[in-house]
Motif scaffolding. Sequence first.
Motif: not given
Length: 327
Positions: A164-169, A207-208, A217-222, A255-259
Amino acid sequence: MTQLVTRNLDISVAIPTYNGATRLPKFLDALFNQVDIEQLNWEIIIVDNNSSDNTSEVISNYQKIFSAKCSLKYFMEPQQGAAYARLRAVREARGDLIAFLDDDNLPAPDWLSSAYNFGLEYPKAGVWSGQIHGAFEVKPPENFAKIHAFLAIREDGEQPHLFEPDKLRLPPGAALVVRKKAWSDNVPQKPKLSGKLPGILVQGDDYEPLLHIHYAGWEIWYNPTMHTYHQIPHWRLEKDYLLKLARGCGLCVFQLRLINAKNWEKPIIFIRTVLGNLRRILKHFIKHNNHLNDDIILLFEMEFYLGSLLSPFYSFRCFLRNINQKT
């Protein structure tokens, strides 16, 4: 005249290292013993980030050992910081996939094959990471599981799932696989967060680039079939280190949330970051005040909240410092 076309490799294993001479032999032995990779065209890239020990000599000896299995390349990256070491690895890599491993993160024998096969099965995945288990030199403190993600330990079950990138997870930068195209097309060559430097533990550098890839638009998976074992020495569980780590993890939050944020969103992010963490600090203090001094986990959480509260001001200070350096 026929033009010779150089075929991309299937996967490049990239290892940023700093003074890793004592860690690299065990790590490279684990890579040498990977299984089910007979059909893979792969390489190993080691990026030395200004080591002062005999790292280069250790690698030179292993280049002879690996010569019949795959190419083992060595590069020196003079710009200090893990972010710059990763950028150099991406520039040098010839694989369609790049598998990042830290020299203290030992891969299971089938790690490389599991990493490659997951990429075939999930073509929309730009990034994927697996299970990272802690290999502790000493027993961790009670309730350590509450903060083990801060030490790059991930044990999130046996089913694949999206982060969940939008939650910095997001997964850590170690034991991570990326598609080279996803990185090269979207990650800036000048990072805002360079990574840990001597005496500085500000985090966020891993994380950056993932956030840039996600917003493209790419997915990030476990991927639970990828197992690595993070070697954690005793000093990384000591109070001084843990509190510096907690503060450093907090200081990068703003800083991460500003990206990818629009200009009109930035004041809102500032207010939410400050007020949200102020609320967390007060709630944590009221609930745990009687135990803060004798419970390192509670103290760690408080230090992280404080770092997060201060992160907008830290970001502004860095901005001013960069302006002064340019003038």
